[in-house]
Design a protein around this motif. Sequence first.
Motif, PDB file in Angstrom:
ATOM      1  N   ALA A 162      -3.375 -34.173  30.959  1.00 27.05           N
ATOM      2  CA  ALA A 162      -3.500 -33.981  32.398  1.00 27.05           C
ATOM      3  C   ALA A 162      -2.138 -34.179  33.057  1.00 27.05           C
ATOM      4  N   PHE A 163      -1.684 -33.181  33.816  1.00 24.10           N
ATOM      5  CA  PHE A 163      -0.394 -33.232  34.511  1.00 24.10           C
ATOM      6  C   PHE A 163      -0.632 -33.358  36.016  1.00 24.10           C
ATOM      7  N   ASP A 164       0.297 -34.010  36.690  1.00 22.73           N
ATOM      8  CA  ASP A 164       0.349 -33.949  38.142  1.00 22.73           C
ATOM      9  C   ASP A 164       0.937 -32.578  38.493  1.00 22.73           C
ATOM     10  N   ALA A 165       0.112 -31.701  39.028  1.00 25.16           N
ATOM     11  CA  ALA A 165       0.539 -30.313  39.257  1.00 25.16           C
ATOM     12  C   ALA A 165       1.704 -30.221  40.240  1.00 25.16           C
ATOM     13  N   ASP A 166       1.804 -31.172  41.175  1.00 25.86           N
ATOM     14  CA  ASP A 166       2.883 -31.116  42.164  1.00 25.86           C
ATOM     15  C   ASP A 166       4.245 -31.454  41.566  1.00 25.86           C
ATOM     16  N   LYS A 167       4.252 -31.999  40.343  1.00 28.98           N
ATOM     17  CA  LYS A 167       5.521 -32.331  39.688  1.00 28.98           C
ATOM     18  C   LYS A 167       5.974 -31.247  38.715  1.00 28.98           C
ATOM     19  N   ILE A 168       5.215 -30.160  38.630  1.00 26.18           N
ATOM     20  CA  ILE A 168       5.571 -29.060  37.724  1.00 26.18           C
ATOM     21  C   ILE A 168       6.465 -28.087  38.492  1.00 26.18           C
ATOM     22  N   THR A 169       7.756 -28.186  38.271  1.00 31.78           N
ATOM     23  CA  THR A 169       8.723 -27.350  38.977  1.00 31.78           C
ATOM     24  C   THR A 169       8.513 -25.879  38.634  1.00 31.78           C
ATOM     25  N   ARG A 176       8.339 -24.208  24.791  1.00 33.96           N
ATOM     26  CA  ARG A 176       9.596 -23.776  24.170  1.00 33.96           C
ATOM     27  C   ARG A 176      10.227 -24.920  23.401  1.00 33.96           C
ATOM     28  N   LYS A 177      11.373 -24.663  22.786  1.00 28.56           N
ATOM     29  CA  LYS A 177      12.146 -25.681  22.081  1.00 28.56           C
ATOM     30  C   LYS A 177      13.475 -25.901  22.792  1.00 28.56           C
ATOM     31  N   PHE A 178      14.104 -27.053  22.491  1.00 27.20           N
ATOM     32  CA  PHE A 178      15.371 -27.401  23.096  1.00 27.20           C
ATOM     33  C   PHE A 178      16.430 -27.624  22.017  1.00 27.20           C
ATOM     34  N   THR A 182      18.873 -33.155  22.330  1.00 27.33           N
ATOM     35  CA  THR A 182      18.564 -33.219  23.760  1.00 27.33           C
ATOM     36  C   THR A 182      17.839 -34.524  24.052  1.00 27.33           C
ATOM     37  N   PRO A 183      18.292 -35.323  25.020  1.00 27.45           N
ATOM     38  CA  PRO A 183      17.612 -36.601  25.306  1.00 27.45           C
ATOM     39  C   PRO A 183      16.288 -36.379  26.038  1.00 27.45           C
ATOM     40  N   PHE A 184      15.286 -37.181  25.683  1.00 28.34           N
ATOM     41  CA  PHE A 184      13.980 -37.069  26.334  1.00 28.34           C
ATOM     42  C   PHE A 184      13.323 -38.448  26.315  1.00 28.34           C
ATOM     43  N   THR A 185      12.845 -38.905  27.474  1.00 23.49           N
ATOM     44  CA  THR A 185      12.219 -40.216  27.582  1.00 23.49           C
ATOM     45  C   THR A 185      10.700 -40.069  27.558  1.00 23.49           C
ATOM     46  N   THR A 186      10.058 -40.725  26.609  1.00 25.42           N
ATOM     47  CA  THR A 186       8.611 -40.621  26.445  1.00 25.42           C
ATOM     48  C   THR A 186       7.883 -41.689  27.268  1.00 25.42           C
ATOM     49  N   LEU A 187       6.549 -41.631  27.238  1.00 29.65           N
ATOM     50  CA  LEU A 187       5.717 -42.510  28.052  1.00 29.65           C
ATOM     51  C   LEU A 187       5.989 -43.996  27.820  1.00 29.65           C
ATOM     52  N   LEU A 199       8.623 -28.785  19.437  1.00 33.91           N
ATOM     53  CA  LEU A 199       8.060 -27.931  20.468  1.00 33.91           C
ATOM     54  C   LEU A 199       7.798 -28.783  21.706  1.00 33.91           C
ATOM     55  N   MET A 200       8.198 -28.276  22.863  1.00 35.60           N
ATOM     56  CA  MET A 200       8.090 -29.043  24.097  1.00 35.60           C
ATOM     57  C   MET A 200       7.262 -28.301  25.139  1.00 35.60           C
ATOM     58  N   ILE A 201       6.520 -29.077  25.937  1.00 36.52           N
ATOM     59  CA  ILE A 201       5.827 -28.541  27.096  1.00 36.52           C
ATOM     60  C   ILE A 201       6.728 -28.811  28.299  1.00 36.52           C
ATOM     61  N   CYS A 202       7.136 -27.768  28.997  1.00 37.10           N
ATOM     62  CA  CYS A 202       8.165 -27.883  30.032  1.00 37.10           C
ATOM     63  C   CYS A 202       7.700 -27.216  31.319  1.00 37.10           C
ATOM     64  N   ASP A 203       8.440 -27.473  32.403  1.00 36.32           N
ATOM     65  CA  ASP A 203       8.325 -26.614  33.571  1.00 36.32           C
ATOM     66  C   ASP A 203       9.536 -25.694  33.562  1.00 36.32           C
ATOM     67  N   THR A 204       9.880 -25.086  34.652  1.00 37.63           N
ATOM     68  CA  THR A 204      10.991 -24.126  34.625  1.00 37.63           C
ATOM     69  C   THR A 204      12.356 -24.794  34.571  1.00 37.63           C
ATOM     70  N   GLU A 205      12.403 -26.130  34.655  1.00 39.54           N
ATOM     71  CA  GLU A 205      13.693 -26.821  34.656  1.00 39.54           C
ATOM     72  C   GLU A 205      13.844 -27.850  33.553  1.00 39.54           C
ATOM     73  N   LYS A 206      12.752 -28.515  33.153  1.00 37.38           N
ATOM     74  CA  LYS A 206      12.900 -29.698  32.293  1.00 37.38           C
ATOM     75  C   LYS A 206      11.714 -29.836  31.343  1.00 37.38           C
ATOM     76  N   PRO A 207      11.917 -30.546  30.218  1.00 40.28           N
ATOM     77  CA  PRO A 207      10.787 -30.850  29.332  1.00 40.28           C
ATOM     78  C   PRO A 207       9.895 -31.927  29.940  1.00 40.28           C
ATOM     79  N   MET A 208       8.583 -31.811  29.711  1.00 43.19           N
ATOM     80  CA  MET A 208       7.630 -32.794  30.250  1.00 43.19           C
ATOM     81  C   MET A 208       6.901 -33.560  29.152  1.00 43.19           C
ATOM     82  N   CYS A 209       6.664 -32.935  27.989  1.00 42.58           N
ATOM     83  CA  CYS A 209       5.928 -33.562  26.894  1.00 42.58           C
ATOM     84  C   CYS A 209       6.447 -33.066  25.561  1.00 42.58           C
ATOM     85  N   ILE A 210       6.327 -33.892  24.526  1.00 41.89           N
ATOM     86  CA  ILE A 210       6.488 -33.428  23.153  1.00 41.89           C
ATOM     87  C   ILE A 210       5.141 -32.857  22.752  1.00 41.89           C
TER      88      ILE A 210
END
Length: 325
Positions: A162-169, A176-178, A182-187, A199-210
């Motif tokens: 579940a994502f906060d839809a308002d935070k999905i740029t 996609r992959k990076f 590439t640095p990424f901070t997890t929960l 493989l990453m779940i991203c918005d148009t600017e940044k990764p959001m999940c592994i």
Amino acid sequence: MICAEDELGIGNSHAGILVLPDDTPVGLPAASLFGIEEDLIFTIGLTPNRVDAASHLGVARDLVAVYNNHGADSPGAIRHEQLKMPDVEGLDTVHPGLAIGIRIEDPEACRRYSGLTISGIRVEPSPAWLCNRLMAVGLRPINNIVDITNYVLMETGQPLHAFDADKITGKTVVVRKFPENTPFTTLDETERKLSSRDLMICDTEKPMCIAGVFGGIHSGVTETTVNLFLESACFDPVHIRKTSRFHGLQTDASFRFERGSDIDITVAALKRAAGLVLQLAGGKITSEIIDVYPNPVPHAHVTFSFHHLDRLTGKKLEQIGRAHV
């Protein structure tokens, strides 16, 4: 004994001790007072090839098959019970509003991705029945939205996020992959260096999940979330297994994905979760279900000989329905 909610295992609050009503009978079991249900636990030996049984419905499917065929050698002993699936009907009404798009840039690693948007929800503690069922399988209740995704995972075997839809740029989810490192901070607030295979779940600017393994620190819902994007996907087992091992992360989701989740259940599980969200958190569905399925997997057709089957089993089995001999 003076305890807070979290110390009794009935909630997350440690704000203060629980004060019981003045008319609480002395000696009343705490389970009765707080509505904690007793449960019967079945322990099964789950082999790696039986990820289809890593859920309540998966085990129930096997139990129905055994029940229907137990004592089948006796006249009239064959039963015709069916597995009762959760009701996912009545979710076709869409109120035009916020919608999140989906784009898969690596269809080999992400075999299917389904999602929909629900607006106007309330993030709050889950009702007692949901908390009790999660605690019965060893999960700690968090809030109604996260608890729903965990409940559907245990029920159907399909991981969700579940994502906060308002935070999905860009109002678009990109799979996609990076680049390497590439640095990424997890929960868990740990900064990790990504592998180029992750493989990453991203918005148009940044990764959001592994994907299929672990969420990012800003990927989940919070108490202020009002618009929700629900994900239900199927990822390539090899990709998930390598990522899980590389980062040393073993989660309920990765356990199932790396053994091969059911690619045909993503939409049904998504509907199940959406129905529970409307029931427990309110809101309205503001988008159609978007189901991106680049390379549909054909259903298997198995042809076999009843004569050969009878020879192998040493029994003459009743031929029900049509078959190729």
